[in-house]
Design a protein around this motif. Structure first.
Motif, mmCIF file in Angstrom:
data_model
loop_
_atom_site.group_PDB
_atom_site.id
_atom_site.type_symbol
_atom_site.label_atom_id
_atom_site.label_comp_id
_atom_site.label_asym_id
_atom_site.label_seq_id
_atom_site.Cartn_x
_atom_site.Cartn_y
_atom_site.Cartn_z
ATOM 1 N N LYS A 1 -13.373 -17.803 2.793
ATOM 2 C CA LYS A 1 -12.841 -17.046 3.937
ATOM 3 C C LYS A 1 -13.209 -17.722 5.253
ATOM 4 C CE LYS A 1 -14.482 -12.963 2.751
ATOM 5 N NZ LYS A 1 -14.693 -11.492 2.746
ATOM 6 N N ALA A 2 -14.414 -18.256 5.329
ATOM 7 C CA ALA A 2 -14.827 -18.944 6.551
ATOM 8 C C ALA A 2 -13.996 -20.213 6.763
ATOM 9 C CB ALA A 2 -16.314 -19.284 6.469
ATOM 10 N N ARG A 3 -13.700 -20.935 5.685
ATOM 11 C CA ARG A 3 -12.907 -22.163 5.803
ATOM 12 C C ARG A 3 -11.473 -21.862 6.238
ATOM 13 N NH1 ARG A 3 -13.906 -27.167 3.790
ATOM 14 N NH2 ARG A 3 -16.006 -27.594 3.016
ATOM 15 N N ILE A 4 -10.896 -20.806 5.688
ATOM 16 C CA ILE A 4 -9.528 -20.443 6.075
ATOM 17 C C ILE A 4 -9.484 -20.089 7.561
ATOM 18 C CG2 ILE A 4 -7.799 -18.622 5.834
ATOM 19 C CD1 ILE A 4 -8.124 -18.746 2.879
ATOM 20 N N ARG A 5 -10.476 -19.360 8.009
ATOM 21 C CA ARG A 5 -10.516 -18.999 9.431
ATOM 22 C C ARG A 5 -10.662 -20.250 10.296
ATOM 23 N NH1 ARG A 5 -14.678 -14.720 12.382
ATOM 24 N NH2 ARG A 5 -13.642 -14.761 14.418
ATOM 25 N N ALA A 6 -11.558 -21.156 9.904
ATOM 26 C CA ALA A 6 -11.786 -22.364 10.707
ATOM 27 C C ALA A 6 -10.565 -23.273 10.715
ATOM 28 C CB ALA A 6 -13.003 -23.114 10.157
ATOM 29 N N SER A 7 -9.767 -23.228 9.649
ATOM 30 C CA SER A 7 -8.602 -24.111 9.559
ATOM 31 C C SER A 7 -7.446 -23.655 10.435
ATOM 32 C CB SER A 7 -8.115 -24.199 8.110
ATOM 33 O OG SER A 7 -7.469 -22.997 7.724
ATOM 34 N N HIS B 1 -2.419 -8.953 12.192
ATOM 35 C CA HIS B 1 -3.578 -9.302 13.010
ATOM 36 C C HIS B 1 -4.048 -10.743 12.848
ATOM 37 C CE1 HIS B 1 -4.026 -4.995 13.819
ATOM 38 N NE2 HIS B 1 -3.975 -4.776 12.514
ATOM 39 N N GLY B 2 -3.561 -11.465 11.801
ATOM 40 C CA GLY B 2 -4.154 -12.757 11.527
ATOM 41 C C GLY B 2 -5.567 -12.547 11.008
ATOM 42 N N ARG B 3 -6.466 -13.506 11.242
ATOM 43 C CA ARG B 3 -7.889 -13.362 10.891
ATOM 44 C C ARG B 3 -8.050 -12.870 9.450
ATOM 45 N NH1 ARG B 3 -7.797 -10.035 15.453
ATOM 46 N NH2 ARG B 3 -8.951 -8.407 14.355
ATOM 47 N N PHE B 4 -7.586 -13.693 8.507
ATOM 48 C CA PHE B 4 -7.607 -13.301 7.102
ATOM 49 C C PHE B 4 -8.982 -12.830 6.650
ATOM 50 C CE2 PHE B 4 -8.718 -14.693 2.795
ATOM 51 C CZ PHE B 4 -7.837 -13.928 2.042
ATOM 52 N N ASP B 5 -10.038 -13.564 7.050
ATOM 53 C CA ASP B 5 -11.374 -13.215 6.571
ATOM 54 C C ASP B 5 -11.789 -11.825 7.012
ATOM 55 O OD1 ASP B 5 -11.377 -14.234 9.204
ATOM 56 O OD2 ASP B 5 -13.522 -14.688 9.098
ATOM 57 N N ALA C 1 -5.276 -21.483 9.473
ATOM 58 C CA ALA C 1 -4.128 -21.317 8.572
ATOM 59 C C ALA C 1 -3.317 -20.094 8.961
ATOM 60 C CB ALA C 1 -4.607 -21.184 7.131
ATOM 61 N N ARG C 2 -1.994 -20.233 8.907
ATOM 62 C CA ARG C 2 -1.083 -19.142 9.271
ATOM 63 C C ARG C 2 -0.590 -18.435 8.023
ATOM 64 N NH1 ARG C 2 3.484 -21.732 12.765
ATOM 65 N NH2 ARG C 2 4.095 -19.522 12.917
ATOM 66 N N PHE C 3 -0.285 -17.151 8.192
ATOM 67 C CA PHE C 3 0.184 -16.333 7.075
ATOM 68 C C PHE C 3 1.695 -16.493 6.946
ATOM 69 C CE2 PHE C 3 1.150 -12.133 5.081
ATOM 70 C CZ PHE C 3 0.414 -12.316 3.931
ATOM 71 N N VAL D 1 -1.954 -4.102 1.115
ATOM 72 C CA VAL D 1 -2.634 -3.729 2.366
ATOM 73 C C VAL D 1 -3.141 -4.975 3.077
ATOM 74 C CG1 VAL D 1 -4.615 -2.481 3.331
ATOM 75 C CG2 VAL D 1 -3.271 -1.450 1.490
ATOM 76 N N LEU D 2 -3.724 -5.901 2.318
ATOM 77 C CA LEU D 2 -4.226 -7.129 2.929
ATOM 78 C C LEU D 2 -3.091 -7.935 3.532
ATOM 79 C CD1 LEU D 2 -6.510 -9.058 3.551
ATOM 80 C CD2 LEU D 2 -6.350 -9.930 1.204
ATOM 81 N N GLY D 3 -1.944 -7.974 2.845
ATOM 82 C CA GLY D 3 -0.792 -8.681 3.396
ATOM 83 C C GLY D 3 -0.324 -8.077 4.704
ATOM 84 N N VAL D 4 -0.259 -6.736 4.772
ATOM 85 C CA VAL D 4 0.167 -6.050 6.002
ATOM 86 C C VAL D 4 -0.788 -6.373 7.142
ATOM 87 C CG1 VAL D 4 0.456 -3.793 7.101
ATOM 88 C CG2 VAL D 4 1.369 -4.185 4.800
ATOM 89 N N LEU D 5 -2.086 -6.264 6.903
ATOM 90 C CA LEU D 5 -3.064 -6.492 7.964
ATOM 91 C C LEU D 5 -3.063 -7.943 8.431
ATOM 92 C CD1 LEU D 5 -4.123 -3.628 7.290
ATOM 93 C CD2 LEU D 5 -6.422 -4.531 7.608
#
Length: 395
Positions: free
Chosen positions: A146-152, A20-24, A154-156, A12-16
């Motif tokens: 999660k905050a660091r991944i968003r700030a970076s 949508h991006g925005r992993f966090d 990073a692409r899925f 589910v997390l992979g699909v979202l």
């Protein structure tokens, strides 16, 4: 239902995240959807498409997060009906998710904690016990990761070759911890959680297929197969723990032993030995012995000496001391255990007392052994381990 939710969460997390991006934010939404499922499914029954149900609910949570608190409450009240399942891609994004959670902007401890949460489906408490750190420390690592991944930004996406090389040690560490928690659960009534160990084996097998030339990937898969091969012999019919030296080796899975041994032999012949290959080699030596008394402890001790030099750690220390006692006698093992007890990571761990009790028993100091068996039983959160330790204290 717990197993289904744990299995579904990474997908589910992979699909979202792909949509949508925005992993966090997606990870937060998935956690809310899992909570909603634990409330709705027991009352309404399992939906025809559980993953679609979770994707739909998590997607709505993402939308709700953009609204005011009042609007969000009204929307949640309107969500009591079972939502229609949304379309779910056939592809499995779990490995892509694994690489993302091991992004280089994160520290190694944060990579491990986040991946155990997002891919392994472990709770904060389970991760903390696996890492031998407080719950609050794990929660903080996950939040900051999660905050660091968003700030970076990073692409899925799948990383390139150089990125894979940099992230591989963290990925292997995560898979190892997931397997360990599944093989010997840190808490609860069951000794093993097959859904976790099975998922770790599945992911490691997929990683080995993608990176067949990586010796440590092959070593980790071999270690998992050789360890999991003993699963049927590790408990009695009533669920009680059976230690390695008392197991019925006829119950060991010969196909898993053969696969693990072949992997060990192949990778040690072609790759520079690493920690997982050495641990797999130790497991292979145990597997070669038809009886516990036939075990080549001198070879095992030599492998542990190499492992301690290459990748020292509290559990490696305890296991090496057990091997020392088998080769040089329990009193020598007890002397080395006294020195190791100063390690803060071991000071309150139940395995320190369990090993001490085992060595005291072997030295004929049975009354002292009973004290430490009881102390180990008090400190473990695993009910099968506690039962076994109490039985030894009474015996």
């Amino acid at each position: 239902m717990e197993a289904l939710l744990r299995e579904s969460a990474p997908r589910v997390l992979g699909v979202l995240t792909r949509r949508h991006g925005r992993f966090d934010e997606c990870e937060d939404a998935v956690q809310e959807a899992l909570l909603a499922a634990t409330l709705a499914w027991p009352a309404d029954g399992l939906p025809a498409n559980p993953v679609g149900w979770l994707v739909t609910v998590a997607s709505r949570r993402l939308t709700d997060a953009q609204r005011s608190d009042a609007a969000r409450r009204r929307r949640e009240e309107a969500d009591v009906a079972l939502p229609a399942p949304g379309p779910v891609p056939d592809c499995d994004d779990t490995l892509t998710l694994l690489w993302l959670c091991c992004h280089p902007v994160l520290t190694p401890p944060a990579q491990v904690a986040l991946t155990l949460r997002a891919v392994g489906g472990l709770t904060t408490a389970e991760i903390a016990r696996g890492l031998l750190v407080p719950d609050a420390t794990v929660a903080q690592r996950i939040s900051r990761a999660k905050a660091r991944i968003r700030a970076s930004g990073a692409r899925f996406t799948e990383p390139d070759t150089d990125e894979r090389t940099a992230r591989l040690p963290a990925v292997l560490g995560v898979l190892y911890l997931i397997f360990t928690e599944g093989h010997t659960a840190s808490s609860g009534a069951q000794l093993a959680r097959v859904e976790l160990s099975g998922e770790a084996i599945r992911l490691t097998r997929a990683l080995h297929a993608a990176l067949p030339g990586e010796g440590e990937v092959a070593g980790l898969l071999a270690l998992m197969m050789l360890t999991d091969a003993r699963r049927a012999a590790r408990t009695r019919p009533d669920g009680a723990l059976v230690p390695l030296d008392r197991q019925d080796r006829a119950l060991w899975d010969p196909a898993a032993v053969a696969e693990g041994t072949a992997l060990v032999e192949a990778t040690l012949a072609t790759a520079v030995p690493g920690p997982y290959q050495l641990q797999a080699a130790i497991a292979a030596v145990h597997a070669e012995a038809r009886r516990a008394e036939d075990t080549d402890w001198r070879q095992i001790l030599g492998l542990y000496e190499l492992l301690a030099a290459l990748a020292p750690g509290p559990m490696v220390t305890l296991n090496r001391i057990v091997a020392v006692a088998e080769v040089r006698g329990p009193e020598i093992g007890l002397l080395q255990l006294d020195a190791a007890a100063d390690d803060p990571a071991l000071a309150r761990h139940h395995r320190l007392d369990a090993v001490r009790a085992h060595l005291l028993d072997r030295a004929g100091r049975h009354d002292e052994a009973r004290v430490h068996y009881r102390r180990a039983a008090e400190r473990t959160l695993s009910l099968p381990e506690r039962r076994y330790l109490l039985e030894r204290a009474l015996g």
